[in-house]
Design an enzyme around this catalytic site. Structure first.
Site, mmCIF file in Angstrom:
data_model
loop_
_atom_site.group_PDB
_atom_site.id
_atom_site.type_symbol
_atom_site.label_atom_id
_atom_site.label_comp_id
_atom_site.label_asym_id
_atom_site.label_seq_id
_atom_site.Cartn_x
_atom_site.Cartn_y
_atom_site.Cartn_z
ATOM 1 N N GLY A 1 0.655 -39.071 -19.818
ATOM 2 C CA GLY A 1 1.683 -38.274 -19.171
ATOM 3 C C GLY A 1 1.287 -36.813 -19.124
ATOM 4 C CG HIS A 2 -1.750 -35.291 -20.908
ATOM 5 N ND1 HIS A 2 -1.466 -36.340 -21.752
ATOM 6 C CD2 HIS A 2 -3.085 -35.098 -20.978
ATOM 7 C CE1 HIS A 2 -2.590 -36.753 -22.323
ATOM 8 N NE2 HIS A 2 -3.585 -36.027 -21.869
ATOM 9 C CB ALA A 3 -3.470 -33.247 -15.638
#
Length: 133
Positions: free
Chosen positions: A51-53
């Site tokens: 749930g991230h970059a």
């Protein structure tokens, strides 16, 4: 589909003999120096991780046991891939949103990262991620 220049499958060399398989990651197996190693395990089947970059960090995800899925998004398109072979790693370059889910019982995801942990390198809000593209 994600552009090939952004996401790459890495074949992990292995040595096979009657005693089993030995996977080897060294030298030029991946295109960066490993600065951090961590692994996900005992993830409930209905939970998700990621749930991230990252702004700079690259990561190689390896399913050392079991299977899981990874949703990838480069801001223009999405692709979902299944990781279930310990001799195939998924290289995720910087600037790619990832979500991991559908973990099988006993699944273990090994992550080899190009950078040590730095909270400032994370983009944790999907709307901010989309706006940055």
């Amino acid at each position: 589909m994600i552009e090939k220049s952004l996401v790459h499958w890495i074949d992990i060399p292995r040595i096979t003999d009657p005693r089993g398989n030995l996977a080897v990651i060294e030298g030029t197996t991946i295109p960066y120096k490993i600065e951090r190693v961590y692994y996900l395990h005992d993830v409930p089947s209905d939970a998700y991780r990621g749930g991230h970059a990252h702004n700079e960090c690259q990561e190689l995800l390896i399913p050392v046991s079991g299977s899981f899925e990874v949703l990838l998004d480069n801001g223009n398109c999405q692709e979902r891939v299944t990781l279930n072979k310990p001799n195939k790693g998924l290289l995720i370059n910087k600037g790619i949103w990832r979500e991991l889910d559908n973990f099988s019982s006993g699944a273990v995801c090994l992550v080899l990262a190009s950078h040590e942990f730095d909270e400032g390198d994370y983009i944790r809000d999907f709307n901010n991620f989309k706006e940055s593209k």
